[in-house]
Design an enzyme around this catalytic site. Sequence first.
Site, PDB file in Angstrom:
ATOM      1  N   LYS A  84      -6.461  -2.412  26.150  1.00 12.14           N
ATOM      2  CA  LYS A  84      -6.021  -3.563  25.355  1.00 12.14           C
ATOM      3  C   LYS A  84      -5.025  -4.370  26.169  1.00 12.14           C
ATOM      4  CE  LYS A  84      -5.418  -3.649  20.405  1.00 12.14           C
ATOM      5  NZ  LYS A  84      -4.701  -2.981  19.324  1.00 12.14           N
TER       6      LYS A  84
HETATM    7  C1  E4P Z   1      -5.383  -4.395  16.369  1.00 15.03           C
HETATM    8  O1  E4P Z   1      -6.006  -3.823  17.247  1.00 15.03           O
HETATM    9  C2  E4P Z   1      -3.993  -4.133  16.002  1.00 15.03           C
HETATM   10  O2  E4P Z   1      -3.679  -2.781  16.238  1.00 15.03           O
HETATM   11  C3  E4P Z   1      -3.668  -4.369  14.565  1.00 15.03           C
HETATM   12  O3  E4P Z   1      -4.754  -4.722  13.786  1.00 15.03           O
HETATM   13  C4  E4P Z   1      -2.383  -5.065  14.371  1.00 15.03           C
HETATM   14  O4  E4P Z   1      -2.242  -5.521  13.073  1.00 15.03           O
HETATM   15  P1  E4P Z   1      -0.905  -5.574  12.241  1.00 15.03           P
HETATM   16  O5  E4P Z   1      -0.697  -7.005  11.910  1.00 15.03           O
HETATM   17  O6  E4P Z   1      -1.182  -4.721  11.041  1.00 15.03           O
HETATM   18  O7  E4P Z   1       0.208  -4.987  13.093  1.00 15.03           O
END
Ligand code: E4P
Length: 216
Positions: A84
């Site tokens: 990522k």
């Molecule tokens: C995506 O890969 C992220 O881990 C995640 O969806 C972040 O979302 P949040 O807004 O709940 O932190």
Amino acid sequence: MKLFLDTANLKEIDEINKWGVLDGITTNPSLLAKEGKIGFEAHVREICNLVDGPVSVEVTSTNFSGILKEGREIASWAENIVIKVPMTPDGLRAVSELRYDGIDTNVTLCFSPNQALLAAKAGARFVSPFIGRLDENGQDGMILIAEMVKIFQNYHFNTEILVASVRHPRHVTEAAKLGADAATIPFDSFKKLIGHPLTDSGLEKFLSDWKNAKIK
Ligand code: E4P
């Protein structure tokens, strides 16, 4: 539509994995931090062993050479790891470079159609639009998904739209209607996908009728 679980918690992964519908996992530094005192590498390896599908693990370096070094190191821990990478100029550059190494990437923190277009052009395997955070910012996350689907169809990009920052089951339904490739869903929302009070009361009635039946 692929369904991923957005967590770094082994128990949550194990529970949903047993349903037989789990296609992968996404983690991020905040989710891993929630797990307390863990060994980063050992924990990631354990997640990768549990799940038969891509496991996104985020780098914490922000410059090109740091992202590359960290991405290559993390990718060596298991075959199903996807790196990522943040939606920044250095991140984008690293996506193309990691692609030459045969390492899959997931471009994270995407909030606009042009960011998504750039991630696709760089050759990311996934791009993650954060719809819940957009909604909370007074925008409509689903408009972004619709725009991305259209753009990716227009140019036949292979990059998969991985809907992220999901807040409730309706987000999953709407994303599926628009044709998003995948959604990554937190544990609580994932469990809400399966439940319905009419399913519970219906089952209760079938079982009580069967118990009182005179069928031999
Ligand atoms: C995506 O890969 C992220 O881990 C995640 O969806 C972040 O979302 P949040 O807004 O709940 O932190």
